[in-house]
Design an enzyme around this catalytic site. Structure first.
Site, PDB file in Angstrom:
ATOM      1  N   HIS A 127       0.812  -1.220   0.000  1.00  0.00           N
ATOM      2  CA  HIS A 127       0.000   0.000   0.000  1.00  0.00           C
ATOM      3  C   HIS A 127       0.847   1.274   0.000  1.00  0.00           C
ATOM      4  CE1 HIS A 127      -3.654  -2.234   0.424  1.00  0.00           C
ATOM      5  NE2 HIS A 127      -3.366  -2.673   1.635  1.00  0.00           N
ATOM      6  N   ASP A 164      -3.057 -10.608  -2.143  1.00  0.00           N
ATOM      7  CA  ASP A 164      -3.590 -10.042  -0.903  1.00  0.00           C
ATOM      8  C   ASP A 164      -5.068  -9.694  -1.072  1.00  0.00           C
ATOM      9  OD1 ASP A 164      -2.230  -8.599   1.747  1.00  0.00           O
ATOM     10  OD2 ASP A 164      -4.025  -7.551   1.074  1.00  0.00           O
ATOM     11  N   HIS A 166      -6.451  -7.024  -0.167  1.00  0.00           N
ATOM     12  CA  HIS A 166      -6.556  -5.596  -0.499  1.00  0.00           C
ATOM     13  C   HIS A 166      -5.714  -5.278  -1.735  1.00  0.00           C
ATOM     14  CE1 HIS A 166      -7.112  -6.052   3.904  1.00  0.00           C
ATOM     15  NE2 HIS A 166      -8.097  -5.194   3.702  1.00  0.00           N
ATOM     16  N   ASP A 251      -4.756 -12.740   3.927  1.00  0.00           N
ATOM     17  CA  ASP A 251      -6.067 -12.291   4.403  1.00  0.00           C
ATOM     18  C   ASP A 251      -7.204 -12.734   3.484  1.00  0.00           C
ATOM     19  OD1 ASP A 251      -4.802 -10.581   2.633  1.00  0.00           O
ATOM     20  OD2 ASP A 251      -5.085  -8.778   3.839  1.00  0.00           O
TER      21      ASP A 251
END
Length: 352
Positions: A127, A164, A166, A251
């Site tokens: 990120h 991931d 996200h 995740d």
């Protein structure tokens, strides 16, 4: 060819501390490190020494003012770089070691010391934007690693795969106009950080080199395997990467508290095997993985173990999922795959 997978681990990564109840906790790596020392895993892997990334290596992705901002947190009891992203006294050092550890993993794979590698580091990275921290991430480890491979080894084709939960906004933005790098992401959408729509496919020279597969909650082992088979594999075989780098966020595990996906440890092993087979076909098996998210500690640990056993060929998982999708799930995932292919097929003959 050596058969033992390389791993990066170092106690410095445990010293990046977050506040109580923050999901990106040192306990994540403590559990993985205990697994690595367990009787059935100890001694199976070649440990790759971690090191600090140089400011020049970090600066290949991040702006000087931002690097200086993170540097100023060193020694401070607690700082917040954004609403989700905290630092402790050792965080700047840990972040440099995370990026440098992954660069060393890439070196070991490219130079043939190990066939593949997994860097168990934190803080995570995907990120982090060139100019700011985001989503628990300080420096963008996978992007720094990709530029390291370009600058040190003269690579011209790198595939970054991000599984991931996200979307890796920072990685995407680092290479959005760069045709040396394919960024391929499967992610829950709409969800944090809000980027990663199917229409985000790159710009200028990088048009078609960003491939986003946005997913609503629900997909599991079979859906992910189908996405990799129908979209990633043909593009990768056409692109012929010189190395594959993976942002491995766990995740998407079926019990993760932050997500809505249903991937099992065997599903992670399957994705690993698909990527190993692509790497074998394109670049002599060169594959380097780095830890991103994953907040169900037992699931994170079991899934990391499954990936390691696959990387080291202790297990050889079939690419075919063991359970067929329901008709509803198959229809839904086929529609997503078709939409993604429609966006990027002008750039990839293998999808036409």
């Amino acid at each position: 060819m050596p058969s033992r997978t390389g791993i990066v681990k170092d106690d410095i990564y445990l010293k990046h501390e977050t506040s109580a109840y923050h999901p990106e906790s040192p306990k994540r790596l403590e559990s993985i490190y205990r697994m690595l020392e367990s009787p059935d895993m100890h001694g199976k892997f070649i440990e790759i020494q971690a090191r600090c990334a140089t400011l020049e290596e970090i600066g290949a992705i991040h702006e000087p003012d931002y690097i200086e901002r993170v540097k100023k947190t060193a020694g401070l009891a607690h700082s917040s770089l954004d609403p989700d992203t905290e630092t402790s006294p050792e965080s700047f050092h840990a972040a440099k070691m995370a990026a440098g550890g992954f660069c060393n993993a890439i070196d070991a794979v490219v130079e043939g010391t190990v066939p593949n590698a997994f860097a168990f580091v934190r803080p995570p990275g995907h990120h982090a934007e060139p100019h700011r921290a985001a989503g628990f991430c300080l420096f963008n480890n996978v992007a720094i690693g990709a530029m390291h491979a370009i600058n040190k080894f003269g690579m011209k084709r790198i595939l970054i795969v991000d599984w991931d939960l996200h979307h890796g906004n920072g990685t995407q933005h680092s290479f959005y106009d760069d045709n040396r790098i394919i960024y391929f992401s499967t992610h829950q959408f709409p969800y944090y950080p809000g980027t990663g729509s199917v229409s985000e496919i790159g710009m200028r020279a990088g048009m078609g080199y960003t491939i986003n597969v946005p997913l609503t909650p629900g997909p599991g082992d079979a859906e992910y395997a189908k996405i990799y088979d129908k979209i990633l594999r043909p593009v990768a075989l056409e692109f012929k990467p010189e190395i594959i780098l993976v942002s491995a966020g766990f995740d998407i595990y079926f019990r993760d508290p932050l997500g809505g996906m249903k991937v099992t440890p065997q599903g992670f092993a399957r994705l690993t095997r698909i990527l190993m087979n692509i790497a074998e076909a394109c670049c002599g098996g060169k594959l380097a993985i780095i830890l991103e998210g994953g907040y169900h500690i037992q699931g994170l640990t079991e899934s990391s173990k499954a990936v390691l056993l696959e990387l080291s060929n202790e297990t050889v998982t079939s690419e075919e999922p063991p359970v067929a999708m329901t008709q509803t799930a198959a229809t839904k995932i086929d529609a997503i795959i078709a939409t993604v292919i429609e966006q990027i097929c002008p750039f990839w003959k293998s999808l036409r």
